[in-house]
Write a protein that holds these residues in place. Structure first.
Motif, PDB file in Angstrom:
ATOM      1  N   GLY A 137       2.131   7.880  -1.324  1.00  0.00           N
ATOM      2  CA  GLY A 137       0.887   7.279  -1.757  1.00  0.00           C
ATOM      3  C   GLY A 137       1.132   6.244  -2.838  1.00  0.00           C
ATOM      4  O   GLY A 137       2.286   5.950  -3.195  1.00  0.00           O
ATOM      5  N   PRO A 138       0.070   5.688  -3.396  1.00  0.00           N
ATOM      6  CA  PRO A 138       0.217   4.635  -4.411  1.00  0.00           C
ATOM      7  C   PRO A 138       0.956   5.083  -5.661  1.00  0.00           C
ATOM      8  O   PRO A 138       1.723   4.305  -6.239  1.00  0.00           O
ATOM      9  CB  PRO A 138      -1.236   4.242  -4.724  1.00  0.00           C
ATOM     10  CG  PRO A 138      -2.079   5.351  -4.201  1.00  0.00           C
ATOM     11  CD  PRO A 138      -1.337   5.927  -3.051  1.00  0.00           C
ATOM     12  N   SER A 139       0.760   6.314  -6.100  1.00  0.00           N
ATOM     13  CA  SER A 139       1.452   6.774  -7.306  1.00  0.00           C
ATOM     14  C   SER A 139       2.954   6.834  -7.092  1.00  0.00           C
ATOM     15  O   SER A 139       3.738   6.408  -7.949  1.00  0.00           O
ATOM     16  CB  SER A 139       0.942   8.159  -7.720  1.00  0.00           C
ATOM     17  OG  SER A 139      -0.394   8.097  -8.156  1.00  0.00           O
ATOM     18  N   ALA A 140       3.368   7.367  -5.938  1.00  0.00           N
ATOM     19  CA  ALA A 140       4.792   7.474  -5.642  1.00  0.00           C
ATOM     20  C   ALA A 140       5.453   6.105  -5.566  1.00  0.00           C
ATOM     21  O   ALA A 140       6.519   5.873  -6.159  1.00  0.00           O
ATOM     22  CB  ALA A 140       4.994   8.231  -4.330  1.00  0.00           C
ATOM     23  N   LEU A 141       4.813   5.186  -4.858  1.00  0.00           N
ATOM     24  CA  LEU A 141       5.414   3.857  -4.691  1.00  0.00           C
ATOM     25  C   LEU A 141       5.334   3.032  -5.973  1.00  0.00           C
ATOM     26  O   LEU A 141       6.278   2.297  -6.300  1.00  0.00           O
ATOM     27  CB  LEU A 141       4.741   3.124  -3.537  1.00  0.00           C
ATOM     28  CG  LEU A 141       4.971   3.736  -2.146  1.00  0.00           C
ATOM     29  CD1 LEU A 141       4.402   2.822  -1.060  1.00  0.00           C
ATOM     30  CD2 LEU A 141       6.455   3.980  -1.883  1.00  0.00           C
ATOM     31  N   ASP A 142       4.227   3.152  -6.699  1.00  0.00           N
ATOM     32  CA  ASP A 142       4.123   2.431  -7.977  1.00  0.00           C
ATOM     33  C   ASP A 142       5.191   2.912  -8.951  1.00  0.00           C
ATOM     34  O   ASP A 142       5.822   2.114  -9.649  1.00  0.00           O
ATOM     35  CB  ASP A 142       2.734   2.637  -8.601  1.00  0.00           C
ATOM     36  CG  ASP A 142       1.642   1.882  -7.859  1.00  0.00           C
ATOM     37  OD1 ASP A 142       1.977   1.064  -6.981  1.00  0.00           O
ATOM     38  OD2 ASP A 142       0.451   2.114  -8.157  1.00  0.00           O
ATOM     39  N   GLY A 143       5.378   4.238  -9.011  1.00  0.00           N
ATOM     40  CA  GLY A 143       6.379   4.794  -9.907  1.00  0.00           C
ATOM     41  C   GLY A 143       7.784   4.347  -9.537  1.00  0.00           C
ATOM     42  O   GLY A 143       8.581   3.971 -10.406  1.00  0.00           O
ATOM     43  N   MET A 144       8.095   4.374  -8.244  1.00  0.00           N
ATOM     44  CA  MET A 144       9.412   3.951  -7.789  1.00  0.00           C
ATOM     45  C   MET A 144       9.647   2.471  -8.081  1.00  0.00           C
ATOM     46  O   MET A 144      10.734   2.070  -8.526  1.00  0.00           O
ATOM     47  CB  MET A 144       9.553   4.208  -6.294  1.00  0.00           C
ATOM     48  CG  MET A 144      10.901   3.859  -5.713  1.00  0.00           C
ATOM     49  SD  MET A 144      12.214   4.975  -6.260  1.00  0.00           S
ATOM     50  CE  MET A 144      11.901   6.377  -5.192  1.00  0.00           C
ATOM     51  N   GLU A 145       8.631   1.665  -7.865  1.00  0.00           N
ATOM     52  CA  GLU A 145       8.747   0.229  -8.117  1.00  0.00           C
ATOM     53  C   GLU A 145       9.034  -0.046  -9.594  1.00  0.00           C
ATOM     54  O   GLU A 145       9.885  -0.882  -9.931  1.00  0.00           O
ATOM     55  CB  GLU A 145       7.457  -0.478  -7.698  1.00  0.00           C
ATOM     56  CG  GLU A 145       7.477  -1.994  -7.837  1.00  0.00           C
ATOM     57  CD  GLU A 145       8.324  -2.693  -6.781  1.00  0.00           C
ATOM     58  OE1 GLU A 145       8.599  -3.901  -6.956  1.00  0.00           O
ATOM     59  OE2 GLU A 145       8.712  -2.034  -5.789  1.00  0.00           O
ATOM     60  N   LYS A 146       8.336   0.662 -10.480  1.00  0.00           N
ATOM     61  CA  LYS A 146       8.529   0.460 -11.913  1.00  0.00           C
ATOM     62  C   LYS A 146       9.945   0.847 -12.340  1.00  0.00           C
ATOM     63  O   LYS A 146      10.590   0.124 -13.117  1.00  0.00           O
ATOM     64  CB  LYS A 146       7.503   1.291 -12.696  1.00  0.00           C
ATOM     65  CG  LYS A 146       6.070   0.791 -12.585  1.00  0.00           C
ATOM     66  CD  LYS A 146       5.124   1.713 -13.330  1.00  0.00           C
ATOM     67  CE  LYS A 146       3.665   1.345 -13.115  1.00  0.00           C
ATOM     68  NZ  LYS A 146       3.323   0.038 -13.689  1.00  0.00           N
TER      69      LYS A 146
END
Length: 255
Positions: A137-146
């Protein structure tokens, strides 16, 4: 607490993705004014935080919200999909760039490790979920991107960068599980840590003077002191090892 009592990604994967990314069809009319998917997920997290993952059910969440169980099914297929939404909800990364270190890759991994430990302390039920196959979801991908944006300067290959994240995360999960087990042991036995070891002291004292365990007997009195931060020591040694590895590669230029 048994590990891995639930598994992420065990529900309708496509439906879960639509819910996570808000691309699905919404209920035309909610059975209860003010009921939303976000409220359902937040209530589910409250139940798991307060009563444990074993208490989580659609019925229990409905009771928490003061509505009928069938009302929830207008928003979400079932408990399996709800769990995936809960995972993404609690793992939402901070919007403050300073929370991911001061800019270099080591401070970013350091901050990630500490934040992950805090997350598991806040939501112990996460340790009961097998997350080997997450629905992203968005949290997982946002966290990985950061995180990737901060550690790209290590100069490693892409598989190695992912392995770095896995290594730090795996260490933190193990440390969090050990801490939680210690808390649960004290709660279930009714004995504090001090009382538990004091009960063994007479027998252990005789064994230490028997000559059978000279190295153990020779340890300093503070060898097992509770004030020593084993988590921080282990985290720093992992980062030290990565620093040596990056140096050998000739990478690690901060940028």
């Amino acid at each position: 607490m048994g590990g891995g009592t639930e598994s992420s990604g065990s529900g309708d994967i496509v439906r879960t993705l639509h819910l996570l990314w808000d691309t699905g069809r919404r209920p035309s009319r909610g059975p209860k004014p003010g009921l939303t998917l976000d409220r359902i997920v937040e209530a589910a997290v409250q139940v798991a935080d307060g009563e444990g993952l074993h208490a989580l059910s659609m019925r229990r969440v409905a009771t928490e919200l003061g509505t009928g169980t069938m009302s929830l099914y207008r928003y979400i297929p079932g408990k399996a999909e709800l769990l995936d939404l809960m995972l993404d909800h609690v793992q939402r990364p901070s919007e403050n760039p300073a929370d991911l270190g001061d800019g270099d890759w080591r401070s970013a991994l350091e901050a990630m490790g500490r934040a992950t430990l805090t997350l598991y302390r806040r939501h112990p039920w996460l340790l009961q979920v097998n997350q080997s196959r997450p629905v992203l979801g968005p949290s997982a991908l946002d966290g990985m991107e950061k995180v990737l944006s901060r550690i790209k300067s290590m100069g490693l290959t892409d598989p190695e960068l992912i392995s770095v994240i896995i290594a730090v995360d795996g260490y933190v999960v193990g440390a969090a599980r050990t801490q939680l087990y210690q808390q649960e042991a004290e709660h279930r036995s009714g004995l504090t840590d001090t009382e538990f070891w004091k009960a063994q002291a007479p027998v252990l004292g005789e064994l230490m003077t028997s000559g059978r365990y000279p190295l153990l007997a020779g340890l300093s009195e503070d060898a097992f002191a509770t004030g020593f931060d084993h988590f921080e020591f282990g985290l720093q040694r992992i980062l030290d090892g990565l620093e040596v590895f990056v140096g050998r590669r000739g990478g690690g230029a901060e940028g």
